[in-house]
Design an enzyme around this catalytic site. Structure first.
Site, PDB file in Angstrom:
ATOM      1  N   ARG A  80       0.829  -1.246  -0.052  1.00  0.00           N
ATOM      2  CA  ARG A  80       0.067  -0.071  -0.084  1.00  0.00           C
ATOM      3  C   ARG A  80       0.895   1.264   0.159  1.00  0.00           C
ATOM      4  NH1 ARG A  80      -3.717  -1.485   4.671  1.00  0.00           N
ATOM      5  NH2 ARG A  80      -1.910  -2.448   5.439  1.00  0.00           N
ATOM      6  N   ARG A 120      -3.684 -14.843   4.086  1.00  0.00           N
ATOM      7  CA  ARG A 120      -5.070 -15.463   4.422  1.00  0.00           C
ATOM      8  C   ARG A 120      -5.897 -15.874   3.313  1.00  0.00           C
ATOM      9  NH1 ARG A 120      -3.884 -15.219   8.958  1.00  0.00           N
ATOM     10  NH2 ARG A 120      -4.794 -14.177  10.609  1.00  0.00           N
ATOM     11  N   GLU A 180     -11.314 -22.130   5.264  1.00  0.00           N
ATOM     12  CA  GLU A 180     -10.504 -23.109   5.714  1.00  0.00           C
ATOM     13  C   GLU A 180     -11.178 -23.604   7.053  1.00  0.00           C
ATOM     14  OE1 GLU A 180      -6.659 -20.806   6.014  1.00  0.00           O
ATOM     15  OE2 GLU A 180      -6.888 -20.836   8.171  1.00  0.00           O
ATOM     16  N   HIS A 223      -2.179 -24.126   7.731  1.00  0.00           N
ATOM     17  CA  HIS A 223      -2.084 -22.922   8.350  1.00  0.00           C
ATOM     18  C   HIS A 223      -1.144 -23.003   9.642  1.00  0.00           C
ATOM     19  CE1 HIS A 223      -4.499 -18.667   9.406  1.00  0.00           C
ATOM     20  NE2 HIS A 223      -3.165 -18.652   9.917  1.00  0.00           N
ATOM     21  N   ILE A 224       0.057 -23.211   9.369  1.00  0.00           N
ATOM     22  CA  ILE A 224       1.119 -23.533  10.335  1.00  0.00           C
ATOM     23  C   ILE A 224       2.389 -22.605  10.045  1.00  0.00           C
ATOM     24  CG2 ILE A 224       0.403 -26.167  10.539  1.00  0.00           C
ATOM     25  CD1 ILE A 224       3.022 -26.593   8.626  1.00  0.00           C
TER      26      ILE A 224
HETATM   27  C1  8YV Z   1      -2.115 -17.928  13.932  1.00  0.00           C
HETATM   28  C2  8YV Z   1      -1.841 -16.182  11.825  1.00  0.00           C
HETATM   29  O1  8YV Z   1      -1.542 -19.245  14.365  1.00  0.00           O
HETATM   30  O2  8YV Z   1      -0.828 -14.731  13.276  1.00  0.00           O
HETATM   31  C3  8YV Z   1      -1.733 -14.908  12.394  1.00  0.00           C
HETATM   32  O3  8YV Z   1      -2.181 -13.999  11.823  1.00  0.00           O
HETATM   33  O4  8YV Z   1      -2.370 -16.471  10.713  1.00  0.00           O
HETATM   34  C4  8YV Z   1      -1.386 -17.643  12.552  1.00  0.00           C
HETATM   35  O5  8YV Z   1      -0.191 -16.976  13.238  1.00  0.00           O
HETATM   36  C5  8YV Z   1      -3.519 -18.134  13.358  1.00  0.00           C
HETATM   37  O6  8YV Z   1      -4.217 -16.865  12.932  1.00  0.00           O
HETATM   38  C6  8YV Z   1      -4.363 -18.681  14.879  1.00  0.00           C
HETATM   39  O7  8YV Z   1      -4.488 -17.688  15.728  1.00  0.00           O
END
Ligand code: 8YV
Length: 333
Positions: free
Chosen positions: A179, A240, A269, A287-288
């Protein structure tokens, strides 16, 4: 004075539950059940604070149903599960968990890029299936990483971490789109050059998405954007779900419109677009990106720091809003 009551919405490091128990009456979720919004609202009755992960939606309806709730501490840097204007209007403090996960998440972004470009998951499945019969010159030949062009969309802390790994570790030519443009000294540190989104998509060999989710970022990468990319390019999403149009991506991977993708986050998800599960040229992880034990502990500790400070009348450490004072006072904060 009675102790404040807090809810911990998902299982977290036991040491942090223990620490929170020294300050508050804690209700935890040791069986790690994924509560529905109705169940969450029911469990939040009488609670002063809650520690959430990214999967509990905090909106006007929930806040209206929980008049005593004062703070929601997200154990995540992203907080698109928060309706921030609704929280502000309702007098509820929101906090997130930045910084502590930056390097770990950048490591993972790079790992996913390497796995995708060098076809590590695909070749491992082939080997496990007993299909490897002989060496071949082009067996799982992938894309070059060192010396190639790395395009980063979203140049916050994690984006900068990925840029440094690429530029300094792998001699990559780093371009980015954001941005706003970084300060010249940060650009120099990251050895990164600012370009428009179209130029980035057209010239990068590897595109990494690290931008926050906002309604404006919804499907920022769809069929039209993928069509701009090189047929040899890889696309990595550690940002995301919803930023990429997963249906369009699955189609593009199937048609080899781009070479490969690495995805840690998905639209809707933990459901995955069924076509993504059938194409071989995609690496899928659940999502790890921030998942090391040390980092998950640090994220929970930061969320705990926010709860402890705010419920003791101190400013939160990492606030994402400033609650409206009259509404805040009504909640007794
Ligand atoms: C989290 C994430 O583990 O921090 C973030 O925004 O995407 C991940 O690191 C997940 O969102 C669960 O809280």
């Amino acid at each position: 004075m009675p102790r404040a009551k807090i809810l911990i919405a998902r299982a977290i490091s036991p040491e942090v539950v223990e620490r929170l128990s020294q300050h508050f009456d804690v209700t935890a979720n040791p069986e790690d059940a994924a509560w529905s919004p109705q169940e969450l609202a029911a469990r939040l009755q009488g609670m002063d604070g809650v520690l959430t992960t990214g999967s509990q939606r905090i909106d006007a309806e929930l806040l209206a149903a929980c008049p005593q709730l004062k703070i929601v501490a997200n154990m995540a840097v992203g907080y698109n599960n928060f309706d921030v204007p609704a929280m502000t209007a309702a007098g509820v403090q929101g906090t997130n968990a930045p910084d502590v996960l930056t390097e770990t998440t950048a490591d993972f972004g790079f790992a996913l890029l390497m796995a995708t470009a060098r076809r590590i998951a695909e070749s491992e499945h082939y080997l496990r299936a007993g299909l490897w019969k002989d060496w071949r010159y082009d067996l799982f030949a992938g894309a070059e990483v060192h010396g190639s062009t790395l395009g980063i969309v979203g140049m916050g802390r994690i984006g900068q971490g990925i840029a440094k790994r690429g530029a300094h570790g792998f001699g990559m030519n780093v371009i980015y789109h954001n941005r706003s443009r970084l300060a010249p000294e940060l650009e120099a540190e990251c050895k990164a050059r600012y370009v428009g989104k179209e130029e980035l998509l057209k010239t990068a060999d590897h595109v990494v998405l690290v931008l926050p989710y906002t309604p404006a970022a919804h499907h920022a990468i769809g069929a039209a954007e993928i069509a701009l990319m090189k047929p040899t390019a890889t696309l990595i999403n550690i940002a995301r779900g919803g930023i990429v149009d997963d249906a369009a991506l699955a189609q593009a991977l199937k048609n080899k419109r781009i070479a490969a993708a690495g995805l840690d986050v998905f639209e809707g998800e933990p459901a995955i677009h069924p076509e993504l599960l059938t194409v071989p040229n995609v690496v899928l992880t659940p999502h790890i990106a921030s998942a090391t034990m040390a980092t998950r502990r640090a994220m929970a500790d930061l969320a705990a720091d926010n709860l402890v400070a705010y419920l003791a009348g101190q400013p939160p450490v990492t606030p994402v809003n400033q609650p409206e004072p009259v509404a805040r006072a009504k909640r007794g904060a």
